[in-house]
Write an enzyme that holds these catalytic residues in place. Structure first.
Site, short mmCIF file in Angstrom:
data_model
loop_
_atom_site.label_atom_id
_atom_site.label_comp_id
_atom_site.label_asym_id
_atom_site.label_seq_id
_atom_site.Cartn_x
_atom_site.Cartn_y
_atom_site.Cartn_z
N CYS A 106 1.47 -1.79 0.14
CA CYS A 106 0.39 0.42 -0.08
C CYS A 106 0.82 1.22 -0.46
O CYS A 106 0.30 2.28 -0.46
CB CYS A 106 -1.27 0.40 0.76
SG CYS A 106 -0.18 -0.06 2.54
N ASP A 111 3.03 2.70 2.31
CA ASP A 111 3.29 3.52 3.48
C ASP A 111 3.10 2.10 4.34
O ASP A 111 2.78 0.84 4.77
CB ASP A 111 2.07 3.58 4.55
CG ASP A 111 1.64 5.59 3.66
OD1 ASP A 111 2.42 5.78 3.14
OD2 ASP A 111 0.97 5.16 2.79
N CYS A 139 5.19 8.34 2.05
CA CYS A 139 4.69 9.57 1.01
C CYS A 139 5.34 10.81 2.46
O CYS A 139 5.72 10.35 3.32
CB CYS A 139 3.80 10.37 0.14
SG CYS A 139 2.28 9.65 1.34
N CYS A 180 -3.49 9.02 6.28
CA CYS A 180 -2.11 8.02 6.69
C CYS A 180 -1.66 9.24 8.15
O CYS A 180 -1.57 8.60 9.10
CB CYS A 180 -0.81 9.65 5.92
SG CYS A 180 -0.69 9.19 4.44
#
Lengths: 131, 394
Positions: free
Chosen positions: A33, A35, A58, A102
């Site tokens: 995914c 992360d 990211c 996130c």
């Protein structure tokens, strides 16, 4: 796309690192995914005295982990358990909609590390009793 | 903070050449007539439209009447595929999984209207498997659409070999050549394509102008109805400044191709070599030989593309990535996926697309910065740590 608070944490992430003798470790996410976050905690008297992390992800994921590390340091475990991803997002001045997930990651990793700490503590207590 | 910027995203768009801009300017406020008008103002505008048509025809070895001006690559791809679909009773289209969305989504839109779609398989270098084409063609097949140069990994597709098959089977061949035209020699006769999409802003022309090459005798219906411009195939008042700019960009490309292509290819190969030598575990995606002159596409495992891009941006370098996090849909690039790229490599992908303005010193400075950024981000990556621990256990 990112505001100045997020960019600042992305450019100069605080508290990056690994605690080799951590009291609790929590890992969330995976490479698929895009992360992945690992939080390391040192706990004393139910208080988080040190927090470090490693993050693959990211700009938002890195900024979230940096912000979370600052938010939890010195806090009581109970306080941290009550924190939500919204608190993190607010502290960062708001994440872009597609990056909102996130902020979950940061909070989830910390809560997992606390669970790990509690499990270890329970285990230690049990073994102490057995002695 | 560093002020100097190095632009390495020429596959996204290019800087308008100064000579192109100067050629365009009079068509805004001096020769502003409608190219369809019969007075002097109109004739001046008409002349530049036809001059540009000639320049483009020369650049791709076509006849001027085979060139239709459009608003750019997206319209040209839509025009080619939908225009053909509307002119034929055949209901099967073959394309590749690594096309630009302007082709993929157009084909998918026709699929919703009842067309059957097939995808020509590609190898792990990102090149279509020509040998699979023949058996995929049926009597119902209208069109094969395969790009010339891939916009992500830069692979050059074997159009000439594909056209030998489409010709023998009586099927039309369209190619989205927006990355290639103006950046490498392209000859429609040699390639054997029946339709080809072109975009000016990919080779130092302005945005919002492009063209579709349509081989004489190919029947396609217009997408836009109106004042019957472009032989009735594409209505809409001529964008004369844009067309003038496209023509000038073609003229320059034609004049400078022999100098430009070897120079950029040399820079590209130097960049590839330096990356492979100076950055541990870096991997180059695509094919090292059949590659657009300016394309470098690499993967840096254990780090994420958007983070790389932002760090490089801070250091003054504009690049692009195919990572999931950078995409609005949070999915990894369909091109890397189709190439079966390892997911970790796909997440850490970067595209560096060189252009005319890039110099050797830009390459050298970039590799230095990239090495630092990669080290820094890997240092904080749990995946990198896990991999090193794995090594230790072995």
């Amino acid at each position: 796309m990112y505001n100045e608070i997020i960019l600042d944490h992305f450019r100069k992430p605080r508290n990056v690192g690994v605690i080799e003798d951590a009291d609790g470790v929590g890992e969330v996410g995976n490479a698929v995914c895009g992360d992945m976050m690992t939080f390391y905690l040192k706990v004393k008297d139910d208080c988080i005295v040190d927090a470090r992390y490693q993050t693959f992800g990211c700009g938002a994921a890195i900024a979230v982990s940096s912000m979370v590390s600052e938010m939890i340091k010195g806090k009581k475990i109970q306080e941290v358990m009550e924190m939500t991803h919204k608190d993190v997002s607010n502290m960062l001045g708001g994440l872009p909609p597609q990056k909102e997930h996130c902020s979950n990651l940061g909070i989830d990793a910390v809560k997992k590390a606390i669970e790990d700490y509690r499990a270890k503590k329970a285990c230690n207590n049990t073994s102490a009793v057995q002695k | 903070m560093e002020n100097k910027r190095v632009y390495f995203d020429n596959a996204a768009t290019t800087m308008v050449d100064r000579r192109v801009l100067e050629h365009m300017l009079p068509f805004f406020s001096e020769h502003y007539g409608n190219a369809s008008s019969l007075h002097l103002e109109g004739i001046k505008a008409y002349q530049v439209v036809e001059w540009s048509r000639n320049q483009l025809a020369q650049l791709v070895q076509a006849q001027p009447e085979e060139i239709y001006f459009t608003s750019g690559g997206t319209e040209s791809n839509n025009f080619a595929i939908k225009g053909l679909a509307r002119s034929s009773k055949k209901r099967h289209i073959i394309t590749s999984p690594i096309e630009h969305p302007a082709v993929l989504k157009t084909a998918q839109s026709l699929a919703r209207e009842g067309f059957t779609l097939s995808f020509l398989p590609i190898d792990n270098k990102g090149i279509v498997k020509v040998e699979e084409l023949e058996s995929m063609i049926t009597p119902n097949t209208l069109l094969v659409s395969v790009m010339l140069g891939n916009n992500e990994v830069g692979t050059i597709q074997p159009l000439k070999e594909l056209s030998l098959i489409t010709r023998s089977k009586g099927v039309l061949l369209h190619s989205d050549a927006v990355q290639a035209v103006g950046n490498m020699p392209v000859d429609v006769k040699d390639l054997g394509v029946d339709l080809m999409s072109i975009s000016a802003h990919k080779f130092y022309g302005p945005k919002g102008i492009g063209a579709l090459f349509v081989r004489k005798g190919t029947n396609l219906l217009p997408l836009l109805d109106g004042g019957e411009h472009e032989q009735g195939k594409r209505s809409g008042t001529y964008n004369t400044p844009g067309i003038a700019g496209l023509g000038k960009a073609c003229e320059i490309a034609l004049q400078e191709m022999d100098e430009f292509v070897p120079r950029i290819s040399t820079l590209r190969d130097d960049l590839i070599n330096k990356i492979l030598h100076q950055i541990p575990e870096a991997y180059i995606n695509g094919d090292l030989k059949n590659r657009l002159p300016g394309n470098v596409h690499l993967s840096l495992p254990y780090v994420e593309g958007e983070a790389l891009l932002l760090r490089l941006d801070d250091a003054g370098f504009a690049v692009s990535t195919g990572s999931a996090c950078s995409a609005h849909n949070l999915k990894i690039s369909h091109v890397l996926k189709a190439m079966s790229t390892d997911v970790l490599c796909a997440q850490g992908s970067l595209r560096i697309s060189l252009g005319r303005h890039n110099k050797q010193e830009d390459i050298d400075a970039f590799v230095q910065v990239l090495a630092d950024v990669a080290r820094d981000l890997r240092q904080m990556s749990p995946l990198y740590r896990a991999s090193k621990e794995g090594d230790r256990h072995v």
